[in-house]
Structure formats: C-alpha cells, structure tokens
Design an enzyme around this catalytic site. Structure first.
Site, PDB file in Angstrom:
ATOM      1  N   HIS A   1     -17.550  37.785  19.265  1.00  0.00           N
ATOM      2  CA  HIS A   1     -16.324  38.524  18.979  1.00  0.00           C
ATOM      3  C   HIS A   1     -15.110  37.827  19.581  1.00  0.00           C
ATOM      4  O   HIS A   1     -14.658  38.191  20.656  1.00  0.00           O
ATOM      5  CB  HIS A   1     -16.502  39.950  19.531  1.00  0.00           C
ATOM      6  CG  HIS A   1     -15.291  40.804  19.466  1.00  0.00           C
ATOM      7  ND1 HIS A   1     -14.423  40.817  18.399  1.00  0.00           N
ATOM      8  CD2 HIS A   1     -14.788  41.707  20.365  1.00  0.00           C
ATOM      9  CE1 HIS A   1     -13.439  41.679  18.642  1.00  0.00           C
ATOM     10  NE2 HIS A   1     -13.638  42.221  19.823  1.00  0.00           N
TER      11      HIS A   1
ATOM     12  N   CYS B   1      -8.569  44.350  19.403  1.00  0.00           N
ATOM     13  CA  CYS B   1      -9.686  43.801  18.618  1.00  0.00           C
ATOM     14  C   CYS B   1      -9.534  44.038  17.122  1.00  0.00           C
ATOM     15  O   CYS B   1     -10.338  43.538  16.336  1.00  0.00           O
ATOM     16  CB  CYS B   1     -11.003  44.370  19.126  1.00  0.00           C
ATOM     17  SG  CYS B   1     -11.273  43.906  20.838  1.00  0.00           S
TER      18      CYS B   1
ATOM     19  N   CYS C   1     -13.381  49.300  16.402  1.00  0.00           N
ATOM     20  CA  CYS C   1     -12.696  49.944  17.514  1.00  0.00           C
ATOM     21  C   CYS C   1     -11.817  48.892  18.175  1.00  0.00           C
ATOM     22  O   CYS C   1     -12.014  47.698  17.947  1.00  0.00           O
ATOM     23  CB  CYS C   1     -13.720  50.466  18.523  1.00  0.00           C
ATOM     24  SG  CYS C   1     -14.810  49.157  19.134  1.00  0.00           S
TER      25      CYS C   1
END
Ligand code: ACO
Length: 435
Positions: A391, A98, A421
């Site tokens: 996301h 990510c 994160c």
C-alpha cells in the site's frame, strides 16, 4: 431504482482509457532511494509511451502524495515538467490520505463533467523509503534563533538549551495527527469492537497472498504493471515484491502482534507493509476517446466520500461511503459484479464487511432500514488485496480502479465497487463500469 451515470452536460460518460502502475515494492527494497516524485514521473512517462498518447493532448494532470516532500510540494507539476509533457499542461496536487488517488481521479472527472477538460491524468505516488526525516519542534526553533543570533554568547546559550533527545531525527509517523493513535492501534481497536478473531485475520491475509500470486501466475497483472523502464530511468523490478508466493497459513499463526504486544491480534502479516510505488490513469470525455480511436477500459459511474470521528474505529470509511456511492449510481450491493476493498489491515477489512451486513449499523449509523448487504466472497478482492500487493498510500486508489476494470473486462463486463478507508476518518467509494 434507475441506474445513473456521471456524464458531461451533453451526456457523455467519463472514460478511463488506460491505467498503469509501477510494481509495488516493500520499504527499502527495489525502490530504495527513489523519491515518490520520481516514481510518479516513471509511471506517467511509461503510461504515455505504452499507449502511444501524444502528451500535448493532456489538458490537466492531478496527482497526490501522502508523505510529502517539502522540497517538491506540488508533485503533479514536477511530473509534467519531468516527463516531456507539454509545459503548458495544468497540474496540481491533492491529498486525501490513503484515498488520495480516488480524489485525483474525482478532480479530473469533475473537470471533464464541467466541460473544462477533455483529457486528464490522475494518480498518486508514495515512497516509504525516501521519507522527509524532520527535527523536533524545539530543535527547529533553536536553529532559526541561531541563524538570527548576533553574538557567540547568544549562540552558545541557545545550543546549551538542547538535549540529546531534542536533536534526534524525527521520522514521519503513520499515526493520526490529532489523536496520536497509529493506524495499527486503530486496527486493534476495530478487531476488539467488532470481535474479529486472529484466525479470521490470518485467513484473509493468506487468501490475499494466494489470490495475488495466482493472478500474477495467470498473467492477469502483466498489462497494468509496468515492466519496461525507459531512459533516463534505470531498470527496477518487474513484479510486486510484497506478495508471498508460498504463503502458508501455519506461518501466520506464529507471528506476534505488533501494535498491542500483550492482548493484540494484528500482526505484520495482517497489516499492509510499508510500500513504495505509483499508479496513474488517463481519463477522457467519452466522445474524445472515440475521436482518438481509444477503446476505454470503462467508465466512472458514481463516487462518494464520507467522514467519521478519529478516536475510535476510524478506518470504517467504506461502510459510510459505499451506501452513498450506491445510491448515487441507483444500485444495490447485490447488483455489483466485483467488490474491491482496500485491505489496510485484515481486521479493518473484516470489520467493514461485518458492518456491510449489519441492519443495526444501517439503522443506527446510516439512518437506513436495510443493511448495505452481505458481501459475496466470490466477488470480493478476487485478485487479492493490499495485504499482499502492499500500500504505497497515494497509489492504491488508481490501482484499485484499474485492477477492477481489467478484471470486469476479463469476465465479460459489468459493474464494480472500489472502496478505501483513509486516515482522518475518511472513506472513499467509487463505482466503475465497463461497456
Ligand atoms: C488507511 C490505511 O491504509 S491505514 C494503513 C497505513 N499503513 C500502515 O499503517 C502500515 C502498517 N504496517 C507497518 O507499520 C509494518 O509493516 C509493520 C510494523 C506491521 C511490520 O513491520 P516489520 O516488522 O518491518 O515487518 P516484516 O516484514 O519485517 O515482518 C515481520 C515478520 O513477520 C513475517 N511476516 C510478514 N508477513 C508474513 C506473512 N504473510 N506470512 C508469514 N510471515 C510473515 C516476516 O517474515 C517477519 O518475520 P521475521 O521477523 O522472522 O523476519
């Protein structure tokens, strides 16, 4: 502490000249059927057009995609070849889960610092709607053996080894490869370890949707989210469609937990939705930007990556990467004007916020006497976060960088932290500043 900047050998800063993203769309909605590589092409094409950038000045393009398509493993090169850019533009792809577009930004930044590149594009794209659906390992092995089998008898005996379960399609899992623990289960772990209540999670998610709605209404996102789609791309949506414009706290309370049905607290509303989208930025050596007449949005001041174990509370990356990025910038948390933290899950963001404020955590995990610092909510995700925007994994880093710089400029300038994160126990933090 002396404030420090990342620069080239002759002291030029690394400028973010422009940034753009597609609207972010919930899985299987506006970008249903559009692969990540096309989302990447769409955004880079429009970024160049919108800012009237001559494609021949781009020395390098670094891009990433978390859920990779086996038929186009180097998304970066496909973007160069598919957007009318100079075919001689160097392009390669990176992956850092990510935090992927933090990594692509860092790669271009470092190439500019080394003096090898003057102008580069960084970004990321992901599609949760066009995912590489695979087959089981047993089925894959037997398919290969079938292609080599010489007789009908051999073929029949191979096929007989397959049960219904073996031939079922296997979608990619949003889970850690080495542990099998899903990201949502990790969020549940974090809620329990750090004592994050269901109420606090619901409130953060509601805040996120409310602030994102307000930001769209005030026209703050108009410049950084593309609305025009030029040929050969069709028109899609003009706004993010995961944001709940009429978010009401009462409706959050009614939802059942998704990842631990009996004892859990993490719901669909307090998890980022699976999302499709792409984002990109143009980076230049400060002097080159001036020569070309561009006023940069801002500059990359420092960055840091960190890694922790993956079995327990794996999404704590911001708490490990941020102190390092602050130290490298010669700054403290209180010096920052904005703090943008990727909200993978409300529980994850709240757990990290708690650890920022914890002296015990600082002593035991970071080996420093002082806590990172209390987060001032007036500076935190002031336009809402990933819980509302969504996301698309590889696109979130450059969304955060551009959103932070634009907001800093609207507030008269300053310094901001962007942090995320990532799977694999990774964390990214990048400090950006305006003039
Ligand atoms: C480093 C990292 O970033 S790790 C993170 C990586 N990302 C992930 O792991 C993705 C996590 N998210 C997911 O897997 C999925 O979004 C899930 C499983 C949580 C939820 O998926 P779905 O069940 O398809 O979500 P869906 O959008 O349908 O929502 C479920 C329900 O909650 C409701 N809901 C969702 N958000 C809200 C909200 N903000 N307010 C009120 N209700 C809401 C929906 O309306 C829906 O209600 P319905 O069933 O009555 O229609």
């Amino acid at each position: 502490m002396t404030k420090m900047n990342l620069t080239t050998r002759n002291g030029e800063r690394i400028a973010v000249v422009a940034g753009l993203r597609t609207p972010f769309a919930k899985q299987a909605t506006a970008f249903h059927g559009v692969p990540a590589v096309d989302l990447g092409k769409i955004v880079v094409n429009e970024l160049l057009k919108k800012h009237d950038i001559d494609p021949t000045i781009i020395d390098q393009l670094v891009f990433g995609q978390v859920v990779q398509m086996p038929e186009a493993p180097n998304i970066a090169r496909e973007i160069v070849l598919g957007t009318g850019m100079n075919v001689n533009t160097d392009a390669y792809s990176v992956s850092r889960a990510c935090a992927t577009s933090f990594q692509s930004t860092v790669n271009v930044t470092e190439a500019i610092m080394a003096g090898y590149v003057d102008v580069g594009i960084a970004g990321g794209a992901d599609s949760s709607s066009v995912a590489p659906i695979g087959v089981s390992k047993k089925f894959a092995r037997i398919l290969l053996d079938l292609s080599k089998a010489r007789s009908l008898g051999q073929k029949i005996s191979l096929i007989r080894q397959l049960g219904l379960k073996d031939i079922m399609p296997v979608p990619p899992a949003v889970a850690e490869y080495s542990t099998g623990i899903s990201m949502g289960q990790t969020a549940e772990q974090m809620a329990k370890t750090h004592n994050i209540s269901r109420e606090a999670q619901d409130e953060l998610a509601h805040r996120s949707h409310t602030l994102a709605t307000k930001s769209w209404q005030e026209g703050k996102l108009a410049g950084e989210v593309m609305t025009a789609y030029s040929e050969p791309y069709k028109s899609f949506i003009e706004k993010d469609n995961c944001i709940r414009e009429n978010s009401e706290l009462a409706s959050y309370k009614k939802l059942r937990p998704c990842f631990d049905r009996k004892h859990g607290t993490v719901t669909a509303a307090t998890s980022t939705p699976l999302t499709d989208g792409a984002s990109a930025i143009i980076l230049m050596r400060e002097g080159r930007a001036k020569e070309l007449g561009y006023k940069p949005l801002g500059y990359i001041k420092s960055y840091a990556f960190a890694a922790i174990d993956v079995w327990q509370d794996m999404l704590m990356g911001p708490s490990y990467a941020t102190p390092l990025a602050l130290k490298r910038a010669g700054m403290e948390l209180k010096d920052l004007d904005l703090i943008e933290m990727h909200e993978a899950f409300a529980a994850q963001a709240l757990a990290n916020m708690k650890m920022f404020a914890s002296t015990k955590f600082a002593r035991e995990q970071l080996g420093q006497d002082k806590a990172i610092g209390d987060i001032d909510m007036a500076k935190f995700n002031v336009m809402g976060g990933s819980l509302a925007y969504g996301h698309p994994f590889a696109a979130t880093g450059t969304r955060l960088i551009v959103q932070t710089l634009n907001e800093l400029n609207r507030r008269g300038g300053g310094t901001g932290l962007t942090t995320a994160c990532a799977a694999g126990g990774l964390g990214a933090a990048m400090i950006v500043e305006t003039d």
